[in-house]
Design an enzyme around this catalytic site. Structure first.
Site, PDB file in Angstrom:
ATOM      1  N   SER A 155       0.848  -1.186   0.000  1.00  0.00           N
ATOM      2  CA  SER A 155       0.000   0.000   0.000  1.00  0.00           C
ATOM      3  C   SER A 155       0.884   1.236   0.000  1.00  0.00           C
ATOM      4  O   SER A 155       2.106   1.151   0.086  1.00  0.00           O
ATOM      5  CB  SER A 155      -0.908   0.019   1.236  1.00  0.00           C
ATOM      6  OG  SER A 155      -1.745  -1.107   1.293  1.00  0.00           O
ATOM      7  N   SER A 190      -3.460  -3.331  -3.202  1.00  0.00           N
ATOM      8  CA  SER A 190      -2.660  -2.215  -2.714  1.00  0.00           C
ATOM      9  C   SER A 190      -3.581  -1.074  -2.322  1.00  0.00           C
ATOM     10  O   SER A 190      -4.344  -0.559  -3.137  1.00  0.00           O
ATOM     11  CB  SER A 190      -1.680  -1.756  -3.804  1.00  0.00           C
ATOM     12  OG  SER A 190      -0.856  -0.723  -3.317  1.00  0.00           O
ATOM     13  N   GLU A 206      -4.194   2.629  -1.579  1.00  0.00           N
ATOM     14  CA  GLU A 206      -3.634   3.963  -1.790  1.00  0.00           C
ATOM     15  C   GLU A 206      -4.556   4.981  -1.133  1.00  0.00           C
ATOM     16  O   GLU A 206      -5.663   5.255  -1.627  1.00  0.00           O
ATOM     17  CB  GLU A 206      -3.493   4.270  -3.285  1.00  0.00           C
ATOM     18  CG  GLU A 206      -2.300   3.629  -3.937  1.00  0.00           C
ATOM     19  CD  GLU A 206      -2.502   2.172  -4.292  1.00  0.00           C
ATOM     20  OE1 GLU A 206      -1.511   1.486  -4.574  1.00  0.00           O
ATOM     21  OE2 GLU A 206      -3.657   1.705  -4.277  1.00  0.00           O
TER      22      GLU A 206
END
Length: 354
Positions: free
Chosen positions: A236, A274, A276
């Protein structure tokens, strides 16, 4: 900062706008950053604290907003931040399973400063961000304790280390060692000069995707490494944005969304696993906790000024990610797991970044 070799020292000049004097989030006046690093064998983790200003932030809140690019994350405090458009605590970064102790400690930190919380006024909204450092760190051991969180909060400064420090100690970026990175940009407008600063906790991407100013540096390194070099993106990135630009929370949110352009220019494709997350605040206006008798006066820029801010956040985000890579040292952690340092590979293979 602190005599570390950063991406500009390799001849890479990111974007068109000029950086601030530190080229860091702390170029925004009043913002300070502190780390506690826990690096010993299976313990490769830590805490990073960002103080938005040096006063009592509960009593003098800031315009704030958050934006989710991809929501695979476990942040705390963003719902109220988005609803009310204000920030009333420092921002803490740590590993995923450290969110609880970070929040509990931040509660106590704020209660000590503000005895009226939970008595004559409401409660408080702590803001915590996280990334998963389980590859290098034994995350199940929960090494982050209350004293580490307090130390990070109490030792913030304008100059701070980047790379494998604080919350970034056990993080990976583009299959290499990642961590903390920062950058800033000066925005010149007809009504004044302003600063936007970015701090990232980088923990995303695969090596073959890494770009430096459009050059496929990651693919070049991948081809030079053993074919068995494992690429896997399960990470991340937390992006913390500070500015002294006078904006409404709606305008700030529009600016935060453009951080994705900086991520993309380093090669990120924003993968499924991931997270963000972008958190941002403006120091230009302080919102009193106690309701005044008069109307609040909140200055804000015209929408036609926004393009300068859009460019600034993209450039600062891109450079912050690259700084997180080139400042990070190689670390061997849990179960002998290891990730090399970008700077070591640059030297080993004589890679040119310009």
């Amino acid at each position: 900062m602190l005599d570390q070799k950063r991406i500009r020292d390799y001849g890479v000049q990111v974007g068109r706008l000029q950086p601030g004097p530190r080229n860091a989030i702390t170029d925004v006046e009043g913002v300070t950053v502190g780390h506690v690093t826990l690096s010993d064998g299976n313990s490769q983790t830590g805490v990073t604290a960002i103080l938005p200003h040096q006063g009592n932030i509960f009593k003098e809140k800031l315009i704030a907003s958050s934006h989710v690019i991809n929501g695979f994350g476990k942040t705390m405090g963003t719902i109220q931040m988005q609803e009310l458009g204000t920030l009333e605590t420092p921002i803490l970064l740590t590993n995923t399973l450290g969110v609880g102790v970070a929040a509990d400690t931040l509660f106590d930190y704020m209660l000590e400063q503000n005895p009226e919380i939970g008595r004559t006024t409401g409660t408080v909204n702590p803001v915590i961000g996280e990334c998963n450092d389980m590859f290098l760190n034994d995350i199940r051991a929960k090494f982050v304790k209350r004293e580490h969180v307090l130390e990070a909060l109490e030792r913030t400064a304008s100059d701070f280390e980047e790379g494998a420090v604080g919350a970034g100690t056990g993080m990976l970026c583009y299959s290499l060692k990642g961590g903390i990175g920062s950058a800033s940009r000066i925005m010149e407008m007809s009504h004044g000069h302003y600063t936007i600063g970015v701090l990232v906790l980088s923990n995303f991407g695969i090596l073959s995707d890494l770009l430096v100013q459009g050059k496929a540096v990651g693919q070049e390194l991948k081809e030079r490494l053993l074919e068995s070099y494992k690429e896997e993106d399960k990470g991340s990135v937390m992006i913390i944005v500070a500015t002294d630009l006078p904006v409404s929370e709606r305008q700030l949110n529009r600016i935060l969304k453009r951080s994705v352009t900086g991520l993309s220019r380093t090669g990120s494709i924003i993968t499924n696993g991931s997270g963000e997350i972008v958190l941002g605040f403006s120091t230009a206006t302080r919102i009193p906790h106690d309701k005044p008798e008069e109307l609040l006066a909140i200055p804000q820029i015209h929408e036609e000024d926004m393009d300068t801010a859009f460019r600034a956040i993209g450039e600062a985000t891109e450079e912050a990610v690259l700084n997180s890579l080139v400042t990070a040292e190689a670390i061997e952690g849990r179960a002998g797991n290891r990730r090399p340092a970008f700077k070591d590979l640059i030297d080993e293979f004589n890679v040119t970044l310009e």
